[in-house]
Every structure is written in C-alpha cells, then in structure tokens.
Write a protein that holds these residues in place. Structure first.
Motif, short mmCIF file in Angstrom:
data_model
loop_
_atom_site.label_atom_id
_atom_site.label_comp_id
_atom_site.label_asym_id
_atom_site.label_seq_id
_atom_site.Cartn_x
_atom_site.Cartn_y
_atom_site.Cartn_z
N SER A 21 -7.78 -15.12 3.11
CA SER A 21 -6.85 -15.82 3.98
C SER A 21 -5.55 -15.04 4.06
N CYS A 22 -4.88 -15.16 5.18
CA CYS A 22 -3.59 -14.50 5.36
C CYS A 22 -2.74 -15.38 6.27
N ALA A 23 -1.62 -15.85 5.73
CA ALA A 23 -0.71 -16.72 6.49
C ALA A 23 0.54 -15.95 6.89
N ALA A 24 0.89 -16.02 8.16
CA ALA A 24 2.09 -15.37 8.67
C ALA A 24 3.24 -16.37 8.73
N SER A 25 4.39 -15.93 8.27
CA SER A 25 5.58 -16.78 8.33
C SER A 25 6.79 -15.92 8.66
N GLY A 26 7.91 -16.58 8.94
CA GLY A 26 9.12 -15.85 9.26
C GLY A 26 9.55 -16.06 10.69
N ARG A 27 10.37 -15.17 11.18
CA ARG A 27 10.94 -15.32 12.52
C ARG A 27 10.18 -14.44 13.50
N PHE A 28 9.41 -15.08 14.35
CA PHE A 28 8.74 -14.36 15.41
C PHE A 28 8.52 -15.29 16.60
N TYR A 29 8.36 -14.70 17.76
CA TYR A 29 8.20 -15.49 18.98
C TYR A 29 6.73 -15.73 19.29
N ALA A 30 5.92 -14.68 19.08
CA ALA A 30 4.50 -14.80 19.38
C ALA A 30 3.70 -13.81 18.55
N ILE A 31 2.51 -14.23 18.21
CA ILE A 31 1.55 -13.34 17.56
C ILE A 31 0.52 -12.94 18.59
N HIS A 32 0.34 -11.65 18.77
CA HIS A 32 -0.59 -11.15 19.78
C HIS A 32 -1.98 -10.89 19.20
N ALA A 33 -2.02 -10.51 17.93
CA ALA A 33 -3.29 -10.25 17.27
C ALA A 33 -3.08 -10.23 15.77
N MET A 34 -4.16 -10.49 15.04
CA MET A 34 -4.14 -10.36 13.59
C MET A 34 -5.39 -9.60 13.18
N ALA A 35 -5.31 -8.91 12.07
CA ALA A 35 -6.42 -8.05 11.69
C ALA A 35 -6.53 -7.93 10.19
N TRP A 36 -7.71 -7.53 9.77
CA TRP A 36 -7.96 -7.16 8.37
C TRP A 36 -8.32 -5.68 8.35
N ASN A 37 -7.72 -4.99 7.41
CA ASN A 37 -7.97 -3.57 7.21
C ASN A 37 -8.30 -3.38 5.74
N ARG A 38 -8.87 -2.26 5.38
CA ARG A 38 -9.16 -2.01 3.98
C ARG A 38 -9.01 -0.54 3.64
N GLN A 39 -8.74 -0.31 2.37
CA GLN A 39 -8.63 1.06 1.89
C GLN A 39 -9.32 1.16 0.53
N ARG A 101 9.28 -10.59 18.86
CA ARG A 101 10.40 -11.42 18.47
C ARG A 101 11.03 -12.16 19.65
N GLY A 102 10.55 -11.85 20.83
CA GLY A 102 11.08 -12.52 22.00
C GLY A 102 10.07 -12.50 23.12
N PRO A 103 10.42 -13.10 24.27
CA PRO A 103 9.49 -13.13 25.41
C PRO A 103 9.25 -11.74 25.98
N GLU A 104 8.13 -11.65 26.70
CA GLU A 104 7.73 -10.39 27.35
C GLU A 104 7.60 -9.25 26.36
N GLY A 105 7.20 -9.56 25.16
CA GLY A 105 6.94 -8.54 24.17
C GLY A 105 8.14 -7.90 23.53
N TRP A 106 9.29 -8.53 23.69
CA TRP A 106 10.51 -7.96 23.11
C TRP A 106 10.41 -7.86 21.60
N GLY A 107 10.75 -6.72 21.05
CA GLY A 107 10.74 -6.54 19.61
C GLY A 107 9.35 -6.53 19.01
N ARG A 108 8.37 -6.11 19.81
CA ARG A 108 6.98 -6.10 19.32
C ARG A 108 6.82 -5.08 18.21
N HIS A 109 6.13 -5.50 17.16
CA HIS A 109 6.02 -4.67 15.96
C HIS A 109 4.78 -5.07 15.18
N GLU A 110 4.28 -4.14 14.39
CA GLU A 110 3.14 -4.42 13.53
C GLU A 110 3.64 -4.63 12.10
#
Length: 122
Positions: A21-39, A101-110
């Motif tokens: 399980s992975c829960a996202a929290s904090g200040r964001f406007y929208a989540i576009h995708a979530m993923a699992w990766n491994r190493q 972090r805002g509308p129209e993808g503003w501040g989009r980050h991974e």
C-alpha cells in the motif's frame, strides 16, 4: 510537497502473496498517475506497474498476470497485489506519483517514497 508512505513489504515464500500500500498526502492539486517500481541488488530501478487517474494500467512483462495495481482515488492510495511471487521478485519496492500543484498541470512533478523491502525465499 507530496509525501508517500508505503507499507506491506516483508518476507514470503515462493508462490505466496503480499499486498503493498502507498498513501499520498500533502499539498497537491491533482494526482495524474501512481506507480510501483522496484530495484533489486545490483540492478537498475524498473517500473513494475502504473495506474492513471483515469484507471488505465500497464505492467512490466515479468509481472503481468501475477500482480494487480489499483487505486483508491478518495484516499489517494495505490495498492499492489502480488501473487505467485518468485525469488526474482525480491527487491526494494518504491511507490511514485505524478502530481501537480495547480490547475492545467502547474507545478507537475514526480515524487517518490522511501521504499519497502520485499523478499521472496525459494
């Protein structure tokens, strides 16, 4: 800033199952995708499974048919159900999210979580 808290890793015998399980929290406007990766030790980090906000999914060929990714949009939580585990699935599993972090993808980050260890014994 988005914080990702992972849980569910552990030690399991080959053929067994685990659910991450992975829960996202904090200040964001929208989540576009979530993923699992491994190493795995000595290997590069690889994408295991990804789910978009619209529900589209894709999987690495090595886990197709054994792993299932799902997302609870109400709680911004992503899950990875892992069945028929193999020793080669042993790795640190990292959750990641593509969020803005805002509308129209503003501040989009991974953003990335700290990782959770999955060990599959033979």
């Amino acid at each position: 800033q988005v914080l990702l808290e992972e849980s569910g890793g552990g030690l399991v015998q080959a053929g067994g199952s685990l659910k991450l399980s992975c829960a996202a929290s904090g200040r964001f406007y929208a989540i576009h995708a979530m993923a699992w990766n491994r190493q795995a030790p000595g290997k590069q980090r690889e994408l295991v499974a990804k789910i978009t906000s619209g529900g589209s999914t894709n999987y690495a060929e090595t886990v197709e048919g054994r792993f299932t990714i799902s997302m609870d949009r109400a709680t911004n939580t992503v899950y990875l159900q892992m069945n028929s585990l193999k020793p080669e699935d042993t790795a640190v599993y990292y959750c990641s999210t593509d969020a803005s972090r805002g509308p129209e993808g503003w501040g989009r980050h991974e953003y990335w979580g700290q990782g959770t260890q999955v060990t599959v014994s033979s």
